[in-house]
Write an enzyme that holds these catalytic residues in place. Sequence first.
Site, PDB file in Angstrom:
ATOM      1  N   HIS A 174       0.916  -1.291  -0.037  1.00  0.00           N
ATOM      2  CA  HIS A 174       0.046   0.014  -0.010  1.00  0.00           C
ATOM      3  C   HIS A 174       0.846   1.310  -0.039  1.00  0.00           C
ATOM      4  O   HIS A 174       2.070   1.175   0.745  1.00  0.00           O
ATOM      5  CB  HIS A 174      -0.918  -0.089   1.115  1.00  0.00           C
ATOM      6  CG  HIS A 174      -2.227   0.832   1.103  1.00  0.00           C
ATOM      7  ND1 HIS A 174      -1.966   2.180   1.384  1.00  0.00           N
ATOM      8  CD2 HIS A 174      -3.544   0.571   0.775  1.00  0.00           C
ATOM      9  CE1 HIS A 174      -3.318   2.785   0.914  1.00  0.00           C
ATOM     10  NE2 HIS A 174      -4.085   1.748   0.669  1.00  0.00           N
ATOM     11  N   ASP A 181      -8.147  -5.474  -0.258  1.00  0.00           N
ATOM     12  CA  ASP A 181      -8.913  -6.187  -0.977  1.00  0.00           C
ATOM     13  C   ASP A 181      -8.431  -7.560  -1.036  1.00  0.00           C
ATOM     14  O   ASP A 181      -9.079  -8.376  -1.386  1.00  0.00           O
ATOM     15  CB  ASP A 181      -8.087  -5.556  -2.461  1.00  0.00           C
ATOM     16  CG  ASP A 181      -8.498  -4.427  -2.900  1.00  0.00           C
ATOM     17  OD1 ASP A 181      -9.705  -4.061  -2.740  1.00  0.00           O
ATOM     18  OD2 ASP A 181      -7.858  -3.178  -3.528  1.00  0.00           O
TER      19      ASP A 181
HETATM   20  N1  ACO Z   1       4.000  -7.850  -4.461  1.00  0.00           N
HETATM   21  C1  ACO Z   1       5.280  -7.724  -4.548  1.00  0.00           C
HETATM   22  N2  ACO Z   1       6.532  -6.846  -4.039  1.00  0.00           N
HETATM   23  C2  ACO Z   1       5.565  -5.539  -3.821  1.00  0.00           C
HETATM   24  C3  ACO Z   1       4.179  -5.440  -3.685  1.00  0.00           C
HETATM   25  C4  ACO Z   1       3.422  -6.831  -3.934  1.00  0.00           C
HETATM   26  N3  ACO Z   1       1.865  -6.483  -3.895  1.00  0.00           N
HETATM   27  N4  ACO Z   1       3.998  -4.281  -3.216  1.00  0.00           N
HETATM   28  C5  ACO Z   1       4.913  -3.571  -3.064  1.00  0.00           C
HETATM   29  N5  ACO Z   1       5.987  -4.463  -3.391  1.00  0.00           N
HETATM   30  C6  ACO Z   1       7.480  -4.064  -3.310  1.00  0.00           C
HETATM   31  C7  ACO Z   1       7.773  -3.404  -4.525  1.00  0.00           C
HETATM   32  O1  ACO Z   1       8.342  -4.291  -5.659  1.00  0.00           O
HETATM   33  C8  ACO Z   1       9.103  -2.366  -4.140  1.00  0.00           C
HETATM   34  O2  ACO Z   1      10.201  -3.296  -4.018  1.00  0.00           O
HETATM   35  P1  ACO Z   1      11.744  -2.659  -4.463  1.00  0.00           P
HETATM   36  O3  ACO Z   1      11.879  -1.296  -3.718  1.00  0.00           O
HETATM   37  O4  ACO Z   1      12.649  -3.690  -4.099  1.00  0.00           O
HETATM   38  O5  ACO Z   1      11.537  -2.294  -5.993  1.00  0.00           O
HETATM   39  C9  ACO Z   1       8.463  -2.143  -2.695  1.00  0.00           C
HETATM   40  O6  ACO Z   1       7.735  -3.231  -2.209  1.00  0.00           O
HETATM   41  C10 ACO Z   1       7.544  -0.765  -2.743  1.00  0.00           C
HETATM   42  O7  ACO Z   1       6.883  -0.854  -3.648  1.00  0.00           O
HETATM   43  P2  ACO Z   1       6.109   0.022  -4.578  1.00  0.00           P
HETATM   44  O8  ACO Z   1       5.497  -0.433  -5.651  1.00  0.00           O
HETATM   45  O9  ACO Z   1       7.289   1.098  -4.772  1.00  0.00           O
HETATM   46  O10 ACO Z   1       5.281   0.930  -3.740  1.00  0.00           O
HETATM   47  P3  ACO Z   1       3.900   1.925  -4.253  1.00  0.00           P
HETATM   48  O11 ACO Z   1       3.630   2.733  -3.357  1.00  0.00           O
HETATM   49  O12 ACO Z   1       4.371   2.753  -5.657  1.00  0.00           O
HETATM   50  O13 ACO Z   1       2.601   1.013  -4.831  1.00  0.00           O
HETATM   51  C11 ACO Z   1       0.882  -0.425  -4.604  1.00  0.00           C
HETATM   52  C12 ACO Z   1       1.754   0.401  -3.826  1.00  0.00           C
HETATM   53  C13 ACO Z   1       0.711  -0.117  -6.207  1.00  0.00           C
HETATM   54  C14 ACO Z   1      -0.239  -0.814  -3.942  1.00  0.00           C
HETATM   55  C15 ACO Z   1       1.883  -1.916  -4.551  1.00  0.00           C
HETATM   56  O14 ACO Z   1       2.130  -2.383  -3.212  1.00  0.00           O
HETATM   57  C16 ACO Z   1       1.024  -2.787  -5.710  1.00  0.00           C
HETATM   58  O15 ACO Z   1       1.346  -2.915  -6.740  1.00  0.00           O
HETATM   59  N6  ACO Z   1       0.181  -3.911  -4.708  1.00  0.00           N
HETATM   60  C17 ACO Z   1      -0.509  -4.758  -5.675  1.00  0.00           C
HETATM   61  C18 ACO Z   1      -1.761  -4.157  -6.051  1.00  0.00           C
HETATM   62  C19 ACO Z   1      -2.703  -4.055  -5.034  1.00  0.00           C
HETATM   63  O16 ACO Z   1      -3.208  -4.892  -4.195  1.00  0.00           O
HETATM   64  N7  ACO Z   1      -3.440  -2.781  -5.020  1.00  0.00           N
HETATM   65  C20 ACO Z   1      -4.513  -2.550  -4.165  1.00  0.00           C
HETATM   66  C21 ACO Z   1      -4.064  -1.230  -3.150  1.00  0.00           C
HETATM   67  S1  ACO Z   1      -5.440  -0.919  -1.843  1.00  0.00           S
HETATM   68  C22 ACO Z   1      -6.582  -0.290  -2.959  1.00  0.00           C
HETATM   69  O17 ACO Z   1      -6.355   0.412  -3.879  1.00  0.00           O
HETATM   70  C23 ACO Z   1      -8.033  -0.328  -2.140  1.00  0.00           C
END
Ligand code: ACO
Length: 374
Positions: free
Chosen positions: A260, A311
């Site tokens: 998140h 979710d």
């Molecule tokens: N699976 C694997 N790795 C993850 C995940 C995940 N779900 N979420 C974050 N990470 C990792 C990233 O790869 C990144 O690693 P790195 O620093 O080695 O590159 C680190 O954690 C930081 O993640 P970011 O993607 O940079 O965080 P950001 O704040 O941009 O993204 C997001 C947040 C989009 C929600 C992300 O966690 C994601 O894609 N999650 C999966 C989709 C999801 O469940 N979305 C629902 C969100 S809640 C809502 O909208 C109701």
Amino acid sequence: MSEEIKKGLLGIVVDETTVSHVVPELSALTYRGYKVQDLCDKCEFEEVAYLVLHGELPSKKQLNKFIREERSNRKLSKTIIKNIQQMPKNAHPMDVVRTCVSLMSLEDKDTKDNSQKSNMQKALRIFAQTPTAVAAYFRTRKGKKIISPSKKLSFSENFFKMMFNKIPDKEIVRAFDISLILYAEHSFNVSTFTARTITSSLSDLHGAITGAIASLKGPLHGGANEAVMHMMKEIGKPEKAKSWIENALAKKKVIMGFGHRVYRTGDSRVPTMKHYMFKVAKLLNKNKYPKIYEILEREMLSKKNIHPNVDFPCGPTYYMMGIDIDFYTPIFVMSRITGWSAHIMEQHASNKLIRPLSKYKGEQVREVMLLNQR
Ligand code: ACO
């Protein structure tokens, strides 16, 4: 002028809001100052919808009026029903619901009126009619007769009735109500920011909500509740969950329903929704997906230290309720209309055109060659 880039507006505070707040030290999300966990313990969804829209919890009299108005606005026009019946059966329901809200704008006498009073009434009409559109498409797609909304049933009961022609056990309805409470509002997330950006050009509420629905559809945002269930179905059984996730992480896959932008130590909505997911599983005697849930959660925490978001429990909860997977994000819409509308009204009340800058990295100024010289 500084040209430091903050991709994804990471960490940027763009405006003030009174609608909701994430309080990390309390591990709480608050709507208008009330912890969402407390709202789940003490309120029905309709009370929370009123709170998000109006800023205060309703008195009994205010709630009765709100409920009366919501119930008497549930019906869709014949034109919208006809449109739904003509929509392709393989359309994504999010595209259907987005189109329906857009169609509502053509019929609403106040579409262009951006006053607070008019916006509140339009928000109520969209809030009341959207579940009818979702359920009408759910049944049409299956070749079933559309069921008209009832004025006698609560928001959630009526939705089940319009979807399945029956209302499940009250504990199931309560779990659904809880999911709606948890989905109602979440500050400047992608779809809300989209709605506020659209509003900032002094566009109207229907347009802002239509845009917000498009934004919510993406799997990095609301679409994750559907993606979670597709992932769980692909895993198939609990015995396969550990190796599946190890393999996925080795391939650097993004695991849906985890992570998140705002919460780094866990989404405060998850414990409540997880509790209700297990309740539903027990009532319906369906344990497979909750078991997969536990394994994925454990592995993601131990291997990546990444927590589930709301979710993650919502996906399997809706699945156990018998709802088609591609209807999960439209259900999210049904609730988030309240949060979006509150933000749209807040933006109108103190508007500043949202217009960020970009750092140019394209071609330098160059001469246009005539077509026969290129
Ligand atoms: N699976 C694997 N790795 C993850 C995940 C995940 N779900 N979420 C974050 N990470 C990792 C990233 O790869 C990144 O690693 P790195 O620093 O080695 O590159 C680190 O954690 C930081 O993640 P970011 O993607 O940079 O965080 P950001 O704040 O941009 O993204 C997001 C947040 C989009 C929600 C992300 O966690 C994601 O894609 N999650 C999966 C989709 C999801 O469940 N979305 C629902 C969100 S809640 C809502 O909208 C109701």
